[in-house]
Scaffold this motif. Structure first.
Motif, short mmCIF file in Angstrom:
data_model
loop_
_atom_site.label_atom_id
_atom_site.label_comp_id
_atom_site.label_asym_id
_atom_site.label_seq_id
_atom_site.Cartn_x
_atom_site.Cartn_y
_atom_site.Cartn_z
N VAL A 186 32.97 13.00 15.44
CA VAL A 186 32.09 12.21 16.30
C VAL A 186 31.58 13.08 17.44
O VAL A 186 32.13 14.15 17.72
CB VAL A 186 32.82 10.98 16.89
N SER A 187 30.52 12.60 18.09
CA SER A 187 30.01 13.31 19.27
C SER A 187 30.85 12.93 20.48
O SER A 187 31.65 11.99 20.45
CB SER A 187 28.56 12.91 19.52
N ARG A 188 30.67 13.66 21.58
CA ARG A 188 31.38 13.33 22.82
C ARG A 188 31.04 11.90 23.26
O ARG A 188 31.91 11.16 23.72
CB ARG A 188 30.99 14.32 23.93
N SER A 189 29.77 11.55 23.16
CA SER A 189 29.36 10.21 23.57
C SER A 189 30.03 9.14 22.72
O SER A 189 30.54 8.13 23.24
CB SER A 189 27.84 10.09 23.47
N GLU A 190 30.09 9.36 21.42
CA GLU A 190 30.71 8.38 20.52
C GLU A 190 32.22 8.27 20.79
O GLU A 190 32.78 7.17 20.77
CB GLU A 190 30.46 8.78 19.07
N LEU A 191 32.86 9.40 21.03
CA LEU A 191 34.29 9.36 21.34
C LEU A 191 34.54 8.59 22.62
O LEU A 191 35.46 7.76 22.71
CB LEU A 191 34.84 10.78 21.46
N GLY A 192 33.69 8.84 23.66
CA GLY A 192 33.84 8.13 24.92
C GLY A 192 33.69 6.63 24.74
O GLY A 192 34.44 5.84 25.33
N GLU A 193 32.72 6.23 23.92
CA GLU A 193 32.49 4.81 23.68
C GLU A 193 33.69 4.18 22.98
O GLU A 193 34.09 3.05 23.29
CB GLU A 193 31.23 4.61 22.84
N ARG A 194 34.27 4.90 22.03
CA ARG A 194 35.44 4.37 21.32
C ARG A 194 36.62 4.18 22.27
O ARG A 194 37.33 3.18 22.21
CB ARG A 194 35.84 5.33 20.19
#
Length: 415
Positions: free
Chosen positions: A316-324
């Protein structure tokens, strides 16, 4: 235990005005009526009456005379159930002379001398006072410009003004020692304490005595007396810290020094495994036990540098990881609040705050003020959670910010 509205009679004699206020605040917080008299003739019907001899900077003989006169006025209105000599936790003033004067008047068979104030870094070990780990006489208090401290040994200060037997004890030995005291052989019991639990044990031992001793101590001992007489339900905070900023980690470290906190580290590698359910159970147990719970996802300052590897591992991207991560923390907050009812919710990191708000079904946020310099507090609207909520941007504040928030909630009156 006693009802806070009962006619509990407590008389406390302090040697300065601020010390008098320090002695009474915990009694007031636990529901007792507390008055501080600014003159010896003050008439009060309060359950706890506090008098100020204003004698800290006097000579020993003048201080003794003033304390004698005040103690005579106190006992003339009937012996209180508890008589307390409030002293400075760093032994400034005329400790020995004033204790001897009070004992001469009240005729108590023993005095318990326990000046420790652990939450302020002041403890007693082997009869000596230490401030943040330093022997008292090695600190700035030894050269106080007005009331310098000449000895860290409590017994030495007492022996200069009394011929009574001095014993050095541990908290567990108080009850047994009091059983040997008598009016004809007064005991001065110097009791070690390095924690609030030991101060509580000292007060419990005093309460069990056939003849009530004179209590001599700082605000720490007064706090223990308040806990014994009118135990409060401790206020708790659920703090969810999603920020990985260095200052956020420092704030967690400082808040962890609070004696009633426990941390729960969320390993983001386990967020979407069956093991994740254990986080909710552990957090609920901590809150139900009356402790603050500090939830965080960053074990140390190096963890933030491992995000790239974790993103690659998860695909995942950094943004996707943060959202999770934020979605998980928001849902975790919601699920915890369904089972436990802390007195306040603290959310550090803007994305985490929004995720928690959405998970709780909040429609808005009604701001009421500041809990600390950079921490607004208020209430979520449109959802079932209707207790105080505090939010903080991850990089804001100094290392003491979260600790100040905990104190704010502990001291906050019910709305």
């Amino acid at each position: 235990m006693n009802d806070p509205t009962s006619d509990k009679q407590i008389a406390i004699l302090a040697d300065d005005f601020t010390g008098a206020n320090d002695a009474g605040v915990s009694l007031a917080q636990c529901g007792m009526t507390v008055d501080v008299a600014l003159s010896a003739n003050y008439v009060s019907t309060a359950q706890a009456r506090i008098y100020n001899s204003d004698s800290r900077a006097l000579t020993a003989s003048d201080a003794a005379q003033r304390v004698t006169a005040l103690t005579q006025k106190i006992v003339a209105h009937g012996a209180p159930q508890w008589l307390v000599k409030k002293i400075d936790s760093t032994l400034r003033g005329n400790v020995g002379a004033e204790v001897a004067a009070m004992l001469q008047v009240c005729k108590a068979p023993a005095a318990i001398i326990a000046p420790a104030f652990p939450t302020a870094g002041r403890i007693t070990r082997n009869g000596q006072c230490f401030v943040h780990g330093q022997l008292l006489t090695d600190t700035e208090f030894a050269s106080d410009p007005k009331t310098p401290v000449t000895s860290a040994d409590i017994g030495t200060l007492l022996a200069a003004h009394s011929r009574a037997e001095i014993r050095y004890l541990h908290a567990a030995d108080v009850a047994a020692a009091l059983a040997t005291a008598s009016a004809s052989a007064t005991l001065l019991l110097v009791v070690d304490a390095q924690s609030d639990a030991e101060l509580d044990e000292i007060v419990a031992g005093a309460e069990s005595a056939t003849s009530r001793p004179l209590l001599v101590g700082s605000a720490g001992l007064c706090d223990a007396l308040a806990r014994r007489l009118n135990p409060c339900v401790p206020r708790t905070v659920l703090a969810v810290v999603g920020s990985m900023s260095e200052i956020a980690q420092q704030q967690l470290a400082w808040a962890a020094k609070h004696p009633r906190t426990e941390q729960v580290f969320i390993d983001i590698n386990t967020l979407f495994t069956p093991a994740a359910a254990e986080y909710r159970q552990r957090i609920v147990r901590i809150l139900v036990s009356g402790r603050h719970c500090l939830v965080h996802t960053c074990p140390d300052t190096q963890a933030r540098h491992q995000i790239a590897a974790l993103c690659e591992q998860q695909g995942v991207s950094r943004s996707e990881l943060g959202e999770r991560i934020c979605a998980f923390l928001g849902a975790l907050t919601r699920d915890v609040l369904r089972e436990a009812q802390p007195d306040a919710l603290y959310l550090s990191g803007g994305d985490v705050a929004v995720a928690a708000a959405h998970a709780l079904g909040a429609k808005g946020f009604s701001i009421r003020g500041r809990a600390a310099g950079c921490v607004p507090w208020g209430y979520f609207s449109g959802c079932l959670w209707q207790r105080p909520v505090m939010t903080k941007a991850g990089g804001f504040g100094d290392e003491t910010t979260l600790l100040k928030v905990l104190h704010f909630i502990e001291e906050k009156s019910s709305d």
